[in-house]
Design a protein around this motif. Structure first.
Motif, mmCIF file in Angstrom:
data_model
loop_
_atom_site.group_PDB
_atom_site.id
_atom_site.type_symbol
_atom_site.label_atom_id
_atom_site.label_comp_id
_atom_site.label_asym_id
_atom_site.label_seq_id
_atom_site.Cartn_x
_atom_site.Cartn_y
_atom_site.Cartn_z
ATOM 1 N N LYS A 34 0.807 -1.092 -0.006
ATOM 2 C CA LYS A 34 -0.100 0.054 0.052
ATOM 3 C C LYS A 34 0.824 1.243 -0.122
ATOM 4 N N ARG A 35 1.773 1.174 0.797
ATOM 5 C CA ARG A 35 2.727 2.573 0.829
ATOM 6 C C ARG A 35 3.351 2.780 -0.533
ATOM 7 N N PHE A 36 4.106 1.571 -1.169
ATOM 8 C CA PHE A 36 4.655 1.804 -2.445
ATOM 9 C C PHE A 36 3.784 1.678 -3.633
ATOM 10 N N ASP A 37 2.362 1.668 -3.268
ATOM 11 C CA ASP A 37 1.376 1.784 -4.535
ATOM 12 C C ASP A 37 1.787 0.767 -5.855
ATOM 13 N N ILE A 38 2.063 -0.615 -5.208
ATOM 14 C CA ILE A 38 1.943 -1.676 -6.035
ATOM 15 C C ILE A 38 0.775 -2.949 -5.447
ATOM 16 N N PRO A 39 0.700 -3.495 -6.581
ATOM 17 C CA PRO A 39 -0.353 -4.544 -6.052
ATOM 18 C C PRO A 39 -0.112 -5.360 -4.874
ATOM 19 N N GLN A 40 1.266 -5.852 -4.776
ATOM 20 C CA GLN A 40 1.501 -6.948 -3.851
ATOM 21 C C GLN A 40 2.973 -6.910 -3.319
ATOM 22 N N VAL A 41 3.153 -7.158 -2.012
ATOM 23 C CA VAL A 41 4.604 -7.451 -1.532
ATOM 24 C C VAL A 41 4.257 -9.287 -1.074
ATOM 25 N N LYS A 42 4.825 -10.020 -1.774
ATOM 26 C CA LYS A 42 4.636 -11.340 -1.431
ATOM 27 C C LYS A 42 5.326 -11.565 -0.413
ATOM 28 N N MET A 63 19.177 -8.231 0.642
ATOM 29 C CA MET A 63 17.705 -8.160 0.717
ATOM 30 C C MET A 63 17.005 -9.167 -0.652
ATOM 31 N N GLN A 64 16.068 -10.016 -0.311
ATOM 32 C CA GLN A 64 15.451 -10.652 -1.176
ATOM 33 C C GLN A 64 13.908 -10.270 -1.027
ATOM 34 N N ALA A 65 13.094 -10.103 -2.112
ATOM 35 C CA ALA A 65 11.869 -9.625 -2.054
ATOM 36 C C ALA A 65 10.949 -10.278 -3.313
ATOM 37 N N SER A 66 9.953 -10.497 -3.100
ATOM 38 C CA SER A 66 9.174 -11.034 -4.161
ATOM 39 C C SER A 66 7.667 -10.093 -4.179
ATOM 40 N N ILE A 67 7.590 -9.569 -5.266
ATOM 41 C CA ILE A 67 6.597 -8.541 -5.429
ATOM 42 C C ILE A 67 5.806 -8.481 -6.795
ATOM 43 N N VAL A 68 4.732 -7.844 -6.724
ATOM 44 C CA VAL A 68 3.948 -7.670 -7.962
ATOM 45 C C VAL A 68 3.817 -6.187 -8.197
ATOM 46 N N GLN A 69 4.194 -5.903 -9.720
ATOM 47 C CA GLN A 69 4.085 -4.458 -9.922
ATOM 48 C C GLN A 69 3.173 -4.414 -11.275
ATOM 49 N N ALA A 123 15.109 0.929 7.021
ATOM 50 C CA ALA A 123 16.217 1.158 6.106
ATOM 51 C C ALA A 123 15.802 0.190 4.781
ATOM 52 N N VAL A 124 15.592 -1.454 5.393
ATOM 53 C CA VAL A 124 15.472 -2.245 4.409
ATOM 54 C C VAL A 124 14.200 -1.910 3.687
ATOM 55 N N ALA A 125 13.192 -1.331 4.137
ATOM 56 C CA ALA A 125 11.806 -1.197 3.459
ATOM 57 C C ALA A 125 12.119 0.015 2.556
ATOM 58 N N GLN A 126 12.907 0.999 2.856
ATOM 59 C CA GLN A 126 13.337 2.071 1.925
ATOM 60 C C GLN A 126 14.288 1.445 0.864
ATOM 61 N N SER A 127 15.178 0.775 0.909
ATOM 62 C CA SER A 127 15.817 0.103 -0.164
ATOM 63 C C SER A 127 14.753 -0.685 -1.063
ATOM 64 N N LEU A 128 13.741 -1.461 -0.627
ATOM 65 C CA LEU A 128 12.982 -2.149 -1.511
ATOM 66 C C LEU A 128 12.250 -1.092 -2.341
ATOM 67 N N ILE A 132 12.069 -0.616 -6.759
ATOM 68 C CA ILE A 132 10.938 -1.052 -7.623
ATOM 69 C C ILE A 132 11.068 -0.093 -8.771
ATOM 70 N N ASP A 133 11.060 -0.777 -10.001
ATOM 71 C CA ASP A 133 11.028 -0.086 -11.422
ATOM 72 C C ASP A 133 9.847 0.632 -11.674
ATOM 73 N N PRO A 134 9.925 2.150 -11.627
ATOM 74 C CA PRO A 134 8.491 2.764 -11.689
ATOM 75 C C PRO A 134 8.127 2.925 -13.382
ATOM 76 N N PHE A 135 8.993 2.335 -14.357
ATOM 77 C CA PHE A 135 8.720 2.375 -15.612
ATOM 78 C C PHE A 135 8.655 0.913 -16.296
ATOM 79 N N LEU A 136 8.397 -0.286 -15.275
ATOM 80 C CA LEU A 136 8.535 -1.466 -15.751
ATOM 81 C C LEU A 136 7.572 -1.645 -16.784
#
Length: 169
Positions: A34-42, A63-69, A123-128, A132-136
Protein backbone atom coordinates in the motif's frame (compact mmCIF):
# COMPACT_ATOMS: atom_id res chain seq x y z
CA UNK A 1 10.52 5.20 18.17
CA UNK A 2 9.07 4.19 14.81
CA UNK A 3 5.62 3.49 13.47
CA UNK A 4 6.58 2.31 9.99
CA UNK A 5 5.22 -0.78 8.30
CA UNK A 6 8.40 -2.86 8.71
CA UNK A 7 10.04 -1.95 11.99
CA UNK A 8 13.06 -3.65 13.53
CA UNK A 9 14.49 -1.47 16.29
CA UNK A 10 18.14 -2.24 17.06
CA UNK A 11 19.90 -0.89 20.15
CA UNK A 12 23.59 -0.44 19.39
CA UNK A 13 24.45 -1.29 23.02
CA UNK A 14 23.17 -4.84 22.53
CA UNK A 15 24.66 -5.83 19.17
CA UNK A 16 25.56 -9.46 18.70
CA UNK A 17 28.02 -11.05 16.28
CA UNK A 18 25.31 -13.20 14.67
CA UNK A 19 23.63 -11.76 11.59
CA UNK A 20 20.19 -10.18 11.98
CA UNK A 21 17.48 -11.73 9.82
CA UNK A 22 14.33 -9.75 9.07
CA UNK A 23 11.23 -11.44 7.63
CA UNK A 24 8.16 -9.36 6.85
CA UNK A 25 4.85 -10.78 8.06
CA UNK A 26 1.90 -10.99 5.65
CA UNK A 27 0.42 -7.90 7.35
CA UNK A 28 3.68 -5.98 6.95
CA UNK A 29 3.90 -7.03 3.28
CA UNK A 30 0.35 -5.76 2.67
CA UNK A 31 1.15 -2.43 4.37
CA UNK A 32 4.36 -2.02 2.35
CA UNK A 33 2.49 -2.72 -0.91
CA UNK A 34 0.00 0.00 0.00
CA UNK A 35 2.78 2.43 0.93
CA UNK A 36 4.70 1.80 -2.31
CA UNK A 37 1.51 1.79 -4.41
CA UNK A 38 2.11 -1.62 -5.94
CA UNK A 39 -0.36 -4.52 -6.15
CA UNK A 40 1.50 -6.86 -3.79
CA UNK A 41 4.59 -7.54 -1.72
CA UNK A 42 4.58 -11.32 -1.43
CA UNK A 43 7.70 -11.57 0.72
CA UNK A 44 10.56 -9.47 2.04
CA UNK A 45 13.62 -10.88 3.78
CA UNK A 46 16.96 -9.36 4.69
CA UNK A 47 20.00 -10.81 6.40
CA UNK A 48 22.53 -8.29 7.70
CA UNK A 49 25.63 -8.28 9.83
CA UNK A 50 26.05 -5.31 12.15
CA UNK A 51 29.33 -3.85 13.32
CA UNK A 52 29.76 -1.07 15.89
CA UNK A 53 32.60 1.44 15.63
CA UNK A 54 32.66 4.62 17.75
CA UNK A 55 28.88 4.98 17.83
CA UNK A 56 28.48 4.28 14.11
CA UNK A 57 26.85 0.99 13.12
CA UNK A 58 27.63 -0.52 9.76
CA UNK A 59 25.06 -2.94 8.36
CA UNK A 60 25.88 -5.13 5.36
CA UNK A 61 24.00 -7.99 3.77
CA UNK A 62 21.35 -8.95 1.23
CA UNK A 63 17.68 -8.30 0.68
CA UNK A 64 15.32 -10.59 -1.22
CA UNK A 65 11.76 -9.75 -2.10
CA UNK A 66 9.01 -11.12 -4.25
CA UNK A 67 6.63 -8.40 -5.43
CA UNK A 68 3.94 -7.75 -8.03
CA UNK A 69 4.16 -4.53 -10.03
CA UNK A 70 1.90 -3.09 -12.68
CA UNK A 71 3.16 -2.64 -16.23
CA UNK A 72 3.62 1.10 -16.79
CA UNK A 73 1.88 0.85 -20.18
CA UNK A 74 -0.73 -1.93 -20.06
CA UNK A 75 -1.40 -2.02 -16.32
CA UNK A 76 -0.94 -5.82 -16.30
CA UNK A 77 0.33 -7.29 -13.04
CA UNK A 78 3.89 -8.58 -13.37
CA UNK A 79 5.75 -10.76 -10.86
CA UNK A 80 9.18 -9.36 -9.96
CA UNK A 81 11.99 -10.91 -7.93
CA UNK A 82 14.28 -8.44 -6.17
CA UNK A 83 17.72 -9.34 -4.86
CA UNK A 84 19.95 -6.50 -3.70
CA UNK A 85 23.12 -6.06 -1.72
CA UNK A 86 22.60 -3.70 1.21
CA UNK A 87 25.07 -1.44 2.95
CA UNK A 88 24.04 1.17 5.52
CA UNK A 89 25.87 3.22 8.10
CA UNK A 90 23.79 4.41 11.02
CA UNK A 91 25.37 7.45 12.67
CA UNK A 92 24.45 9.37 15.81
CA UNK A 93 22.30 12.39 14.96
CA UNK A 94 24.24 15.64 15.26
CA UNK A 95 22.88 19.14 15.50
CA UNK A 96 23.24 20.93 12.19
CA UNK A 97 24.77 24.36 12.39
CA UNK A 98 24.12 27.12 9.90
CA UNK A 99 27.61 26.91 8.49
CA UNK A 100 28.02 25.37 5.08
CA UNK A 101 29.19 21.76 5.05
CA UNK A 102 30.38 19.65 2.17
CA UNK A 103 29.23 16.05 1.95
CA UNK A 104 31.53 13.35 0.69
CA UNK A 105 30.19 10.40 -1.32
CA UNK A 106 30.33 8.05 1.67
CA UNK A 107 28.29 10.53 3.75
CA UNK A 108 25.30 10.10 1.45
CA UNK A 109 24.66 6.54 2.67
CA UNK A 110 24.53 7.55 6.31
CA UNK A 111 21.30 7.27 8.26
CA UNK A 112 21.18 9.41 11.40
CA UNK A 113 19.61 8.07 14.59
CA UNK A 114 18.86 9.56 18.00
CA UNK A 115 19.77 7.99 21.32
CA UNK A 116 21.09 4.45 21.11
CA UNK A 117 18.55 2.82 18.76
CA UNK A 118 17.82 2.83 15.04
CA UNK A 119 15.23 1.21 12.77
CA UNK A 120 16.91 -1.40 10.58
CA UNK A 121 13.56 -2.51 9.16
CA UNK A 122 12.76 0.94 7.80
CA UNK A 123 16.17 1.10 6.09
CA UNK A 124 15.41 -2.25 4.40
CA UNK A 125 11.92 -1.06 3.42
CA UNK A 126 13.37 2.09 1.84
CA UNK A 127 15.85 -0.06 -0.08
CA UNK A 128 12.94 -2.09 -1.45
CA UNK A 129 11.23 1.14 -2.52
CA UNK A 130 14.36 2.16 -4.41
CA UNK A 131 14.49 -1.24 -6.15
CA UNK A 132 10.97 -0.86 -7.62
CA UNK A 133 11.15 0.06 -11.32
CA UNK A 134 8.60 2.85 -11.90
CA UNK A 135 8.72 2.27 -15.68
CA UNK A 136 8.48 -1.52 -15.72
CA UNK A 137 6.91 -2.84 -18.91
CA UNK A 138 5.55 -6.27 -19.63
CA UNK A 139 4.99 -8.41 -22.72
CA UNK A 140 1.74 -6.63 -23.71
CA UNK A 141 3.20 -3.11 -23.60
CA UNK A 142 3.92 -2.84 -27.35
CA UNK A 143 0.44 -4.12 -28.23
CA UNK A 144 -1.16 -1.46 -26.04
CA UNK A 145 1.13 1.20 -27.55
CA UNK A 146 -0.03 0.14 -31.04
CA UNK A 147 -3.68 0.22 -30.01
CA UNK A 148 -3.44 3.80 -28.72
CA UNK A 149 -1.27 5.02 -31.59
CA UNK A 150 2.00 5.36 -29.73
CA UNK A 151 3.81 2.74 -31.79
CA UNK A 152 3.92 2.86 -35.56
CA UNK A 153 5.45 -0.23 -37.16
CA UNK A 154 6.74 1.85 -40.07
CA UNK A 155 8.73 4.11 -37.76
CA UNK A 156 12.46 3.55 -37.55
CA UNK A 157 13.31 4.31 -33.97
CA UNK A 158 12.25 6.73 -31.28
CA UNK A 159 13.05 9.89 -33.28
CA UNK A 160 11.15 8.93 -36.44
CA UNK A 161 8.06 10.88 -35.33
CA UNK A 162 10.18 13.99 -34.85
CA UNK A 163 11.72 13.57 -38.28
CA UNK A 164 8.21 13.39 -39.73
CA UNK A 165 7.36 16.74 -38.16
CA UNK A 166 10.42 18.30 -39.77
CA UNK A 167 9.30 17.35 -43.28
CA UNK A 168 5.94 19.08 -42.75
CA UNK A 169 7.55 22.52 -42.49
Amino acid sequence: MSDTEFTCIIDRRHLKEAPVTLNATPEQCAALAKRFDIPQVKSLTAKLTLQLEDGDVTAKGRMQASIVQSCAVSGDDLPVEVEESLSFRFVPDVTITEEEIELEEEDCDEIPYSGTSFDLGEAVAQSLALAIDPFLTGPNADQVRKEVGLLDETSAGPFAALAGLKTKD
